[in-house]
Design a protein around this motif. Structure first.
Motif, PDB file in Angstrom:
ATOM      1  N   GLN A 100       0.824  -1.209   0.000  1.00 27.09           N
ATOM      2  CA  GLN A 100       0.000   0.000   0.000  1.00 27.09           C
ATOM      3  C   GLN A 100       0.860   1.261   0.000  1.00 27.09           C
ATOM      4  OE1 GLN A 100      -2.922   0.601  -0.664  1.00 27.09           O
ATOM      5  NE2 GLN A 100      -3.920  -1.375  -0.484  1.00 27.09           N
ATOM      6  N   ALA A 101       2.001   1.215   0.661  1.00 29.56           N
ATOM      7  CA  ALA A 101       2.890   2.374   0.678  1.00 29.56           C
ATOM      8  C   ALA A 101       3.340   2.727  -0.738  1.00 29.56           C
ATOM      9  CB  ALA A 101       4.097   2.098   1.561  1.00 29.56           C
ATOM     10  N   ALA A 102       3.430   1.712  -1.604  1.00 30.44           N
ATOM     11  CA  ALA A 102       3.830   1.954  -2.987  1.00 30.44           C
ATOM     12  C   ALA A 102       2.648   2.297  -3.889  1.00 30.44           C
ATOM     13  CB  ALA A 102       4.554   0.725  -3.540  1.00 30.44           C
ATOM     14  N   GLY A 105      -3.243   3.388  -1.705  1.00 30.63           N
ATOM     15  CA  GLY A 105      -4.663   3.292  -1.436  1.00 30.63           C
ATOM     16  C   GLY A 105      -5.500   2.554  -2.457  1.00 30.63           C
ATOM     17  N   LYS A 106      -4.874   1.879  -3.426  1.00 24.32           N
ATOM     18  CA  LYS A 106      -5.629   1.026  -4.346  1.00 24.32           C
ATOM     19  C   LYS A 106      -5.996  -0.274  -3.636  1.00 24.32           C
ATOM     20  CE  LYS A 106      -3.381   2.370  -8.711  1.00 24.32           C
ATOM     21  NZ  LYS A 106      -2.616   1.826  -9.874  1.00 24.32           N
ATOM     22  N   ALA A 107      -6.994  -0.966  -4.178  1.00 22.15           N
ATOM     23  CA  ALA A 107      -7.239  -2.325  -3.690  1.00 22.15           C
ATOM     24  C   ALA A 107      -5.997  -3.164  -3.971  1.00 22.15           C
ATOM     25  CB  ALA A 107      -8.458  -2.926  -4.373  1.00 22.15           C
ATOM     26  N   LEU A 108      -5.727  -4.129  -3.095  1.00 21.64           N
ATOM     27  CA  LEU A 108      -4.526  -4.931  -3.259  1.00 21.64           C
ATOM     28  C   LEU A 108      -4.533  -5.682  -4.583  1.00 21.64           C
ATOM     29  CD1 LEU A 108      -4.075  -6.493   0.281  1.00 21.64           C
ATOM     30  CD2 LEU A 108      -2.654  -4.733  -0.780  1.00 21.64           C
ATOM     31  N   PRO A 109      -3.390  -5.724  -5.270  1.00 19.99           N
ATOM     32  CA  PRO A 109      -3.308  -6.495  -6.523  1.00 19.99           C
ATOM     33  C   PRO A 109      -3.566  -7.972  -6.265  1.00 19.99           C
ATOM     34  CG  PRO A 109      -1.385  -5.085  -6.243  1.00 19.99           C
ATOM     35  CD  PRO A 109      -2.123  -5.061  -4.947  1.00 19.99           C
ATOM     36  N   PHE A 110      -4.289  -8.604  -7.171  1.00 17.52           N
ATOM     37  CA  PHE A 110      -4.632 -10.014  -7.019  1.00 17.52           C
ATOM     38  C   PHE A 110      -4.181 -10.773  -8.256  1.00 17.52           C
ATOM     39  CE2 PHE A 110      -7.298 -13.771  -6.974  1.00 17.52           C
ATOM     40  CZ  PHE A 110      -7.249 -14.142  -5.646  1.00 17.52           C
ATOM     41  N   VAL A 111      -3.265 -11.714  -8.070  1.00 12.81           N
ATOM     42  CA  VAL A 111      -2.784 -12.572  -9.157  1.00 12.81           C
ATOM     43  C   VAL A 111      -3.529 -13.897  -9.010  1.00 12.81           C
ATOM     44  CG1 VAL A 111      -0.771 -13.659 -10.214  1.00 12.81           C
ATOM     45  CG2 VAL A 111      -0.547 -11.420  -9.099  1.00 12.81           C
ATOM     46  N   PRO A 112      -4.576 -14.136  -9.792  1.00  9.08           N
ATOM     47  CA  PRO A 112      -5.542 -15.202  -9.483  1.00  9.08           C
ATOM     48  C   PRO A 112      -4.990 -16.619  -9.488  1.00  9.08           C
ATOM     49  CG  PRO A 112      -5.979 -14.260 -11.657  1.00  9.08           C
ATOM     50  CD  PRO A 112      -4.970 -13.375 -11.005  1.00  9.08           C
ATOM     51  N   ASP A 113      -4.037 -16.935 -10.365  1.00 10.05           N
ATOM     52  CA  ASP A 113      -3.577 -18.319 -10.477  1.00 10.05           C
ATOM     53  C   ASP A 113      -2.588 -18.717  -9.380  1.00 10.05           C
ATOM     54  OD1 ASP A 113      -5.167 -18.661 -12.667  1.00 10.05           O
ATOM     55  OD2 ASP A 113      -3.573 -18.267 -14.123  1.00 10.05           O
ATOM     56  N   GLY A 114      -1.980 -17.742  -8.720  1.00  4.17           N
ATOM     57  CA  GLY A 114      -1.017 -18.056  -7.675  1.00  4.17           C
ATOM     58  C   GLY A 114       0.377 -18.384  -8.179  1.00  4.17           C
ATOM     59  N   VAL A 115       0.514 -18.723  -9.463  1.00  3.42           N
ATOM     60  CA  VAL A 115       1.808 -19.027 -10.076  1.00  3.42           C
ATOM     61  C   VAL A 115       1.926 -18.200 -11.343  1.00  3.42           C
ATOM     62  CG1 VAL A 115       3.256 -20.812 -11.121  1.00  3.42           C
ATOM     63  CG2 VAL A 115       1.824 -21.372  -9.153  1.00  3.42           C
ATOM     64  N   SER A 116       3.088 -17.628 -11.566  1.00  2.00           N
ATOM     65  CA  SER A 116       3.258 -16.787 -12.741  1.00  2.00           C
ATOM     66  C   SER A 116       4.656 -16.942 -13.322  1.00  2.00           C
ATOM     67  CB  SER A 116       3.014 -15.310 -12.388  1.00  2.00           C
ATOM     68  OG  SER A 116       3.242 -14.481 -13.509  1.00  2.00           O
ATOM     69  N   ARG A 163     -11.319  -0.297  -8.977  1.00  2.00           N
ATOM     70  CA  ARG A 163     -11.618   1.094  -9.316  1.00  2.00           C
ATOM     71  C   ARG A 163     -12.377   1.816  -8.209  1.00  2.00           C
ATOM     72  NH1 ARG A 163     -12.671  -1.251 -14.506  1.00  2.00           N
ATOM     73  NH2 ARG A 163     -14.901  -1.287 -14.072  1.00  2.00           N
ATOM     74  N   LYS A 164     -12.817   1.096  -7.189  1.00  2.00           N
ATOM     75  CA  LYS A 164     -13.563   1.722  -6.118  1.00  2.00           C
ATOM     76  C   LYS A 164     -12.647   2.593  -5.274  1.00  2.00           C
ATOM     77  CE  LYS A 164     -17.015  -1.962  -5.685  1.00  2.00           C
ATOM     78  NZ  LYS A 164     -17.577  -3.002  -4.787  1.00  2.00           N
ATOM     79  N   LEU A 209      -7.923  -3.095   1.409  1.00  3.32           N
ATOM     80  CA  LEU A 209      -6.614  -2.466   1.357  1.00  3.32           C
ATOM     81  C   LEU A 209      -5.503  -3.318   1.973  1.00  3.32           C
ATOM     82  CD1 LEU A 209      -7.712   1.152   2.282  1.00  3.32           C
ATOM     83  CD2 LEU A 209      -6.987   0.344   0.036  1.00  3.32           C
ATOM     84  N   PHE A 210      -5.855  -4.166   2.950  1.00  2.13           N
ATOM     85  CA  PHE A 210      -4.835  -4.953   3.636  1.00  2.13           C
ATOM     86  C   PHE A 210      -5.054  -6.454   3.541  1.00  2.13           C
ATOM     87  CE2 PHE A 210      -4.817  -0.843   6.005  1.00  2.13           C
ATOM     88  CZ  PHE A 210      -3.605  -0.400   5.500  1.00  2.13           C
ATOM     89  N   GLY A 211      -6.099  -6.876   2.853  1.00  2.00           N
ATOM     90  CA  GLY A 211      -6.240  -8.283   2.502  1.00  2.00           C
ATOM     91  C   GLY A 211      -6.789  -9.197   3.572  1.00  2.00           C
ATOM     92  N   THR A 212      -7.183  -8.664   4.720  1.00  2.00           N
ATOM     93  CA  THR A 212      -7.726  -9.506   5.775  1.00  2.00           C
ATOM     94  C   THR A 212      -8.569  -8.649   6.705  1.00  2.00           C
ATOM     95  OG1 THR A 212      -7.138 -11.228   7.390  1.00  2.00           O
ATOM     96  CG2 THR A 212      -5.808  -9.221   7.405  1.00  2.00           C
ATOM     97  N   SER A 213      -9.229  -9.267   7.667  1.00  2.00           N
ATOM     98  CA  SER A 213     -10.084  -8.525   8.595  1.00  2.00           C
ATOM     99  C   SER A 213      -9.253  -7.919   9.725  1.00  2.00           C
ATOM    100  CB  SER A 213     -11.141  -9.449   9.183  1.00  2.00           C
ATOM    101  OG  SER A 213     -10.532 -10.392  10.059  1.00  2.00           O
ATOM    102  N   PRO A 214      -9.762  -6.902  10.402  1.00  2.00           N
ATOM    103  CA  PRO A 214      -9.039  -6.351  11.557  1.00  2.00           C
ATOM    104  C   PRO A 214      -8.736  -7.398  12.624  1.00  2.00           C
ATOM    105  CG  PRO A 214     -10.759  -4.831  10.874  1.00  2.00           C
ATOM    106  CD  PRO A 214     -10.951  -6.089  10.069  1.00  2.00           C
ATOM    107  N   TYR A 215      -9.684  -8.293  12.902  1.00  2.00           N
ATOM    108  CA  TYR A 215      -9.442  -9.314  13.924  1.00  2.00           C
ATOM    109  C   TYR A 215      -8.305 -10.247  13.516  1.00  2.00           C
ATOM    110  CZ  TYR A 215      -9.953 -13.544  16.671  1.00  2.00           C
ATOM    111  OH  TYR A 215      -9.689 -14.637  17.453  1.00  2.00           O
ATOM    112  N   ARG A 216      -8.326 -10.707  12.274  1.00  2.00           N
ATOM    113  CA  ARG A 216      -7.267 -11.603  11.803  1.00  2.00           C
ATOM    114  C   ARG A 216      -5.917 -10.894  11.836  1.00  2.00           C
ATOM    115  NH1 ARG A 216      -5.702 -15.985  10.903  1.00  2.00           N
ATOM    116  NH2 ARG A 216      -5.160 -15.845   8.713  1.00  2.00           N
TER     117      ARG A 216
END
Length: 272
Positions: A100-102, A105-116, A163-164, A209-216
């Motif tokens: 996020q520092a880079a 404030g965008k939604a975290l990038p998601f690479v769907p396949d997990g391998v690239s 885009r949100k 923004l951070f990929g998980t819930s506050p509790y987690r």
């Protein structure tokens, strides 16, 4: 600790931590590595030998030597050898806050396949995991994380969720508060007051923004501290109490759920 010779065949699992403060590991597993688990960081991997295999988002993923592995925060996955030879890999755990520092404030990038095998990702991962025996200087790490964030952002594309607009400042305030109060019982009402943001909107923004819930995220801060204490040689029962878990079994359940391995097995592999 002396790292095992990677060219010597062995049936014993081992984990070696790179020097420095950045959480970088090289490991070998002969069979099943990790049970299904999820963590609140990106797991950025680089397969060195064998076939690194894991179940991820409803499919079996296979990473061959030279491939980059990008596991998104809070995504359930496991790990096991795809052949009888076992597999060897390197991994870096990256806080979403660093991404996020880079990205600002965008939604975290998601690479769907997990391998690239995308050259942009491979180049960025190599910067972080290539010179493994040397410590990463703070500025070197920040530069490499910036390149990684840009590469992941480019590979992930621009979906509708990305885009949100999100309240990055409120979510970051909540994250910092959780870091400071990791050993306390924090409530959403408390975060709502601290951040001056509706708790449900804050929760949604935090996840995006951070990929998980506050509790987690709070539990993960406790587990991160627990791993440090265990590596220092503290007893399991003492670590559980010191890290705000109700007892040793409570900590072990969270440890296995998060890392896919029990504290005792993790320690044994690290010491080996």
């Amino acid at each position: 600790m002396t790292k095992p010779n990677p060219h010597h065949r062995t049936s014993s699992d081992w984990i070696f931590q790179a020097p420095g403060a950045v959480q970088r590991f090289e490991a070998f597993f002969a069979d099943n590595a990790y049970a299904p688990h999820r963590h609140d960081t990106y797991a950025i991997g680089w397969t060195l030998a064998g076939v690194q295999t894991f179940d991820y988002r409803g499919a079996v993923r296979r990473s061959l030597p030279g491939h980059a592995v990008i596991v998104h925060p809070d995504e359930l996955h496991n790990g096991f050898a795809g052949t009888d030879e076992g597999f060897r890999y390197r991994v870096l755990y990256v806080e979403p806050a660093d991404i996020q520092a880079a990205l600002g404030g965008k939604a975290l990038p998601f690479v769907p396949d997990g391998v690239s095998n995308d050259p942009r990702l491979r180049c960025a991962v190599t910067r972080l995991l290539g010179s493994y025996e040397d410590q990463l200087a703070p500025l070197e790490y920040q530069d490499a994380i910036f390149d990684l964030a840009q590469a992941m952002d480019a590979v992930a594309g621009q979906g509708s969720t990305r885009r949100k607009r999100f309240d990055y400042q409120a979510a970051e305030t909540a994250r910092q508060y959780l870091c400071r109060h990791w050993d306390e019982s924090v409530t959403m009402e408390e975060l709502e007051t601290v951040c001056d943001r509706d708790r449900w909107q804050l929760s949604r923004d935090f996840r995006a923004l951070f990929g998980t819930s506050p509790y987690r995220y709070l539990v993960m801060r406790r587990l991160a501290r627990a791993r440090e204490r265990l590596a220092e040689g503290a007893a399991l029962v003492d670590v559980a109490v010191d890290c705000a878990f109700s007892d040793q079994s409570h900590m072990t359940r969270h440890f296995r759920k998060t890392y896919g391995i029990t504290p005792r097995r993790w320690l044994a592999a690290l010491q080996r």
